[in-house]
Design an enzyme around this catalytic site. Structure first.
Site, short mmCIF file in Angstrom:
data_model
loop_
_atom_site.label_atom_id
_atom_site.label_comp_id
_atom_site.label_asym_id
_atom_site.label_seq_id
_atom_site.Cartn_x
_atom_site.Cartn_y
_atom_site.Cartn_z
N ASP A 242 40.02 36.71 43.71
CA ASP A 242 39.14 37.91 44.87
C ASP A 242 39.52 37.57 46.11
O ASP A 242 38.82 36.35 46.57
CB ASP A 242 38.86 39.82 44.81
N ASP B 182 44.96 43.92 41.69
CA ASP B 182 44.13 45.48 41.80
C ASP B 182 45.43 45.93 42.65
O ASP B 182 45.15 47.44 42.30
CB ASP B 182 42.85 45.30 42.94
#
Length: 161
Positions: free
Chosen positions: A120, A136
């Site tokens: 991330d 995401d």
């Protein structure tokens, strides 16, 4: 086989182009940052690129669940591919929605299988939001499109064929 792929062409185009963007962006992060937690302010105190790893799902729920999450990602991906190959021709918005979800499931699934975690890096500090990635975004955008398809007035649904 060519006609089977053409039937839901937007599903394949969105799915694999967004998977490619997700994987390129994660590769850039892993090669550009020295240590986990390193950050580059793009807009200081608003938006940063911050390298973190996540062994759970969104918002780090089920942290450490990477073993079973990888199989869920794979199952969702296979299910969507089977739906596109052997199901009916979908409306364009359905193809886009499922394509975005495929890209996100495959993108995070690839990370889980190869690394044991998800990379991330998108860090919106202005609203103190959890750090996330392009996969995401794809999943959430796909869900929004599917909500539109399912809750848009039926009389206007022909606009999206």
């Amino acid at each position: 086989m060519n006609n089977i792929l053409k039937k839901n062409i937007w599903f394949w185009l969105i799915g694999f182009s967004n998977l490619l963007l997700d994987q390129i962006s994660k590769y850039w992060v892993m090669k550009s940052f020295i240590e986990i937690g390193d950050t580059i302010p793009f807009l200081p105190r608003i938006f940063h690129f911050t390298y973190v790893i996540n062994t759970g799902t969104a918002f780090s729920f089920f942290e450490g669940g990477v073993i079973w999450l990888r199989w869920i990602s794979l199952g969702i991906s296979i299910g969507l591919i089977v739906l596109s190959l052997f199901g009916e021709k979908m409306k364009v918005l359905e193809q886009l929605g499922y394509g975005f979800i495929l890209a996100g499931a495959l993108g995070n699934g690839v990370d889980r299988f190869f690394f044991g975690y998800v990379v991330d890096f998108l860090d919106f500090r202005l609203i103190n939001f959890p750090i996330f990635n392009l996969a995401d975004i794809s999943i959430n955008f796909g869900i929004i499109l599917l909500f539109i398809v399912n809750f848009y007035p039926k009389s206007s649904s022909n606009l999206f064929r």
